[in-house]
Write a protein that holds these residues in place. Structure first.
Motif, PDB file in Angstrom:
ATOM      1  N   MET A   1       0.844  -1.192   0.000  1.00 27.01           N
ATOM      2  CA  MET A   1       0.000   0.000   0.000  1.00 27.01           C
ATOM      3  C   MET A   1       0.885   1.251   0.000  1.00 27.01           C
ATOM      4  N   TYR A   2       0.316   2.363  -0.428  1.00 26.69           N
ATOM      5  CA  TYR A   2       1.144   3.543  -0.612  1.00 26.69           C
ATOM      6  C   TYR A   2       0.394   4.791  -0.161  1.00 26.69           C
ATOM      7  N   THR A   3       1.173   5.820   0.106  1.00 27.92           N
ATOM      8  CA  THR A   3       0.625   7.154   0.293  1.00 27.92           C
ATOM      9  C   THR A   3       1.092   8.015  -0.872  1.00 27.92           C
ATOM     10  N   HIS A   4       0.407   9.114  -1.070  1.00 27.77           N
ATOM     11  CA  HIS A   4       0.650   9.925  -2.259  1.00 27.77           C
ATOM     12  C   HIS A   4       1.621  11.067  -1.977  1.00 27.77           C
ATOM     13  N   GLU A   5       2.539  11.263  -2.899  1.00 24.99           N
ATOM     14  CA  GLU A   5       3.399  12.438  -2.848  1.00 24.99           C
ATOM     15  C   GLU A   5       2.545  13.689  -3.081  1.00 24.99           C
ATOM     16  N   GLN A   6       2.998  14.798  -2.532  1.00 22.78           N
ATOM     17  CA  GLN A   6       2.240  16.051  -2.654  1.00 22.78           C
ATOM     18  C   GLN A   6       2.596  16.739  -3.978  1.00 22.78           C
ATOM     19  N   THR A   7       2.116  16.161  -5.070  1.00 26.54           N
ATOM     20  CA  THR A   7       2.416  16.693  -6.399  1.00 26.54           C
ATOM     21  C   THR A   7       1.151  17.299  -6.991  1.00 26.54           C
ATOM     22  N   ILE A   8       1.191  18.601  -7.263  1.00 24.33           N
ATOM     23  CA  ILE A   8       0.050  19.313  -7.847  1.00 24.33           C
ATOM     24  C   ILE A   8       0.558  20.110  -9.042  1.00 24.33           C
ATOM     25  N   GLN A  53      -1.499  14.828  -8.725  1.00 29.30           N
ATOM     26  CA  GLN A  53      -1.006  13.626  -9.396  1.00 29.30           C
ATOM     27  C   GLN A  53      -0.960  12.457  -8.422  1.00 29.30           C
ATOM     28  N   ALA A  54      -1.618  11.354  -8.774  1.00 27.82           N
ATOM     29  CA  ALA A  54      -1.568  10.151  -7.946  1.00 27.82           C
ATOM     30  C   ALA A  54      -0.213   9.464  -8.088  1.00 27.82           C
ATOM     31  N   THR A  55       0.334   9.060  -6.964  1.00 24.91           N
ATOM     32  CA  THR A  55       1.522   8.209  -6.990  1.00 24.91           C
ATOM     33  C   THR A  55       1.145   6.858  -7.605  1.00 24.91           C
ATOM     34  N   ASN A  56       1.998   6.337  -8.467  1.00 29.69           N
ATOM     35  CA  ASN A  56       1.757   5.062  -9.159  1.00 29.69           C
ATOM     36  C   ASN A  56       0.536   5.117 -10.082  1.00 29.69           C
ATOM     37  N   LEU A  57       0.118   6.313 -10.463  1.00 35.78           N
ATOM     38  CA  LEU A  57      -0.967   6.526 -11.437  1.00 35.78           C
ATOM     39  C   LEU A  57      -2.317   5.981 -10.970  1.00 35.78           C
ATOM     40  N   SER A  58      -2.475   5.749  -9.682  1.00 35.93           N
ATOM     41  CA  SER A  58      -3.730   5.218  -9.160  1.00 35.93           C
ATOM     42  C   SER A  58      -3.985   5.802  -7.778  1.00 35.93           C
ATOM     43  N   TRP A  59      -5.227   6.243  -7.555  1.00 38.39           N
ATOM     44  CA  TRP A  59      -5.549   6.870  -6.280  1.00 38.39           C
ATOM     45  C   TRP A  59      -5.715   5.854  -5.157  1.00 38.39           C
ATOM     46  N   TYR A  60      -6.191   4.670  -5.496  1.00 36.93           N
ATOM     47  CA  TYR A  60      -6.347   3.586  -4.521  1.00 36.93           C
ATOM     48  C   TYR A  60      -6.371   2.287  -5.315  1.00 36.93           C
ATOM     49  N   PRO A  61      -6.010   1.149  -4.676  1.00 38.54           N
ATOM     50  CA  PRO A  61      -5.687  -0.041  -5.469  1.00 38.54           C
ATOM     51  C   PRO A  61      -6.864  -0.820  -6.031  1.00 38.54           C
ATOM     52  N   TYR A  62      -7.996  -0.833  -5.338  1.00 40.72           N
ATOM     53  CA  TYR A  62      -9.099  -1.713  -5.744  1.00 40.72           C
ATOM     54  C   TYR A  62     -10.280  -0.887  -6.256  1.00 40.72           C
ATOM     55  N   SER A  63     -11.346  -1.571  -6.605  1.00 43.44           N
ATOM     56  CA  SER A  63     -12.569  -0.896  -7.043  1.00 43.44           C
ATOM     57  C   SER A  63     -13.056   0.082  -5.980  1.00 43.44           C
ATOM     58  N   PHE A  64     -13.717   1.148  -6.423  1.00 43.84           N
ATOM     59  CA  PHE A  64     -14.280   2.101  -5.459  1.00 43.84           C
ATOM     60  C   PHE A  64     -15.424   1.481  -4.667  1.00 43.84           C
ATOM     61  N   MET A  65     -15.924   0.324  -5.114  1.00 41.29           N
ATOM     62  CA  MET A  65     -16.983  -0.374  -4.397  1.00 41.29           C
ATOM     63  C   MET A  65     -16.461  -1.552  -3.567  1.00 41.29           C
ATOM     64  N   ALA A  66     -15.152  -1.643  -3.439  1.00 42.23           N
ATOM     65  CA  ALA A  66     -14.559  -2.599  -2.501  1.00 42.23           C
ATOM     66  C   ALA A  66     -14.729  -2.064  -1.073  1.00 42.23           C
ATOM     67  N   PRO A  67     -14.601  -2.925  -0.053  1.00 39.61           N
ATOM     68  CA  PRO A  67     -14.597  -2.409   1.320  1.00 39.61           C
ATOM     69  C   PRO A  67     -13.528  -1.324   1.481  1.00 39.61           C
ATOM     70  N   VAL A  68     -13.887  -0.237   2.134  1.00 36.29           N
ATOM     71  CA  VAL A  68     -12.976   0.905   2.253  1.00 36.29           C
ATOM     72  C   VAL A  68     -11.638   0.482   2.844  1.00 36.29           C
ATOM     73  N   GLN A  70      -9.908  -2.055   2.361  1.00 42.77           N
ATOM     74  CA  GLN A  70      -8.997  -2.626   1.368  1.00 42.77           C
ATOM     75  C   GLN A  70      -8.254  -1.544   0.575  1.00 42.77           C
ATOM     76  N   ASN A  71      -8.839  -0.359   0.506  1.00 42.88           N
ATOM     77  CA  ASN A  71      -8.219   0.725  -0.257  1.00 42.88           C
ATOM     78  C   ASN A  71      -7.389   1.671   0.608  1.00 42.88           C
ATOM     79  N   GLN A  72      -7.235   1.319   1.889  1.00 44.87           N
ATOM     80  CA  GLN A  72      -6.414   2.147   2.767  1.00 44.87           C
ATOM     81  C   GLN A  72      -4.968   1.646   2.801  1.00 44.87           C
ATOM     82  N   PRO A  73      -3.976   2.520   3.116  1.00 47.25           N
ATOM     83  CA  PRO A  73      -4.135   3.946   3.426  1.00 47.25           C
ATOM     84  C   PRO A  73      -4.174   4.853   2.202  1.00 47.25           C
ATOM     85  N   ALA A  74      -4.163   4.262   1.015  1.00 48.49           N
ATOM     86  CA  ALA A  74      -4.087   5.071  -0.204  1.00 48.49           C
ATOM     87  C   ALA A  74      -5.282   6.026  -0.325  1.00 48.49           C
TER      88      ALA A  74
END
Length: 209
Positions: A1-8, A53-68, A70-74
Motif C-alpha cells: 500500500m502507498y501514500t501519495h506524494e504532494q504533487t500538484i 497527481q496520484a503516486t503510481n498513477l492510481s488513487w487507490y488499489p481496488y474498485s471504489f466499491m470494494a470495502p474501504v 482494502q483501499n487504505q491507506p491510499a
C-alpha cells in the motif's frame, strides 16, 4: 500500500487574474497532464487549473466499491491530497463558491467522496462516471450542505466500473445535502467522456457565482 506524494500541477492564468479555480482529478492509469488536456474542450481559459497527481498513477488499489479498508491507506492519502489542493486555492483568497471540482472515473469517485464529506457551496462538481466510495455507503461520513451547488454526474449503462445503482445512491445523498444535480445515464456508452457530457459541463462552468 502507498501514500501519495504532494504533487500538484498547475496550468493557465494565476488565481489573482481569474478569481476561480478548476481542480481536475485524473482516473486510474492516467496523469495530471492528461486530465489537464481536457480543459481545452471545456472553455476553461478563464480558470486557474490545478491537477493533483496520484503516486503510481492510481488513487487507490481496488474498485471504489470494494470495502474501504482494502483501499487504505491510499484512499485517505488521496483525499488528503485533494484537500491540500483545495486549501492551496483557498489560501489565496478564493472562496469555495469559486472552486470547481472535476474528475473522471476513479477521479470522479474521489471528487464525489471529498466534496460530500465536507459539503459546502462549490462552484460546481463535474463527475464524469463516478460515485461515492465504499462497498456500502456510510452516510455518517457526510456532513455539511452543498447549498445549491450544481452537480453533473454521469455513467454508462452498463459501465464496467461504475454501476447506475451507485450513481443513483450518490445523487440521493447529494440532493439531500442541497446539491442541484443533473444525472445522465448513457445506454451502451463505453468508459469515456462524450461530447454531450462536455457540453453540459461547460454550462456549469459558464455560470458565475
Amino acid at each position: 500500500m502507498y501514500t501519495h506524494e504532494q504533487t500538484i500541477i498547475t496550468h493557465g492564468k494565476p488565481l489573482e487574474q481569474t478569481g476561480k479555480a478548476l481542480v481536475m482529478i485524473h482516473g486510474r492509469g492516467a496523469t495530471a497532464e492528461s486530465i489537464l488536456s481536457l480543459s481545452e474542450h471545456l472553455d476553461a481559459a478563464d480558470f486557474s487549473l490545478f491537477a493533483p497527481q496520484a503516486t503510481n498513477l492510481s488513487w487507490y488499489p481496488y474498485s471504489f466499491m470494494a470495502p474501504v479498508s482494502q483501499n487504505q491507506p491510499a484512499l485517505d492519502s488521496a483525499l488528503e491530497l485533494i484537500h491540500t489542493t483545495v486549501k492551496q486555492v483557498q489560501d489565496q483568497g478564493i472562496d469555495s463558491s469559486n472552486i470547481y471540482l472535476l474528475g473522471f472515473s476513479q477521479g470522479a469517485c474521489l471528487a464525489s467522496e471529498y466534496a460530500t464529506r465536507d459539503a459546502q457551496r462549490f462552484g460546481g462538481l463535474l463527475l464524469f462516471t463516478g460515485g461515492l466510495i465504499g462497498q456500502q455507503i456510510d452516510t455518517n461520513n457526510y456532513k455539511g450542505s452543498f447549498n445549491g451547488t450544481p452537480v453533473l454526474i454521469t455513467t454508462g449503462d452498463p459501465d464496467p466500473h461504475v454501476p447506475v445503482s451507485r450513481v443513483d445512491e450518490t445523487v440521493k445523498i447529494m440532493e439531500e445535502k442541497g446539491a442541484e444535480v443533473t444525472k445522465k445515464i448513457y445506454k451502451g456508452r463505453p468508459h469515456t467522456i462524450l461530447q454531450e457530457e462536455l457540453d453540459l459541463a461547460k454550462k456549469i462552468l459558464a455560470k458565475r457565482s
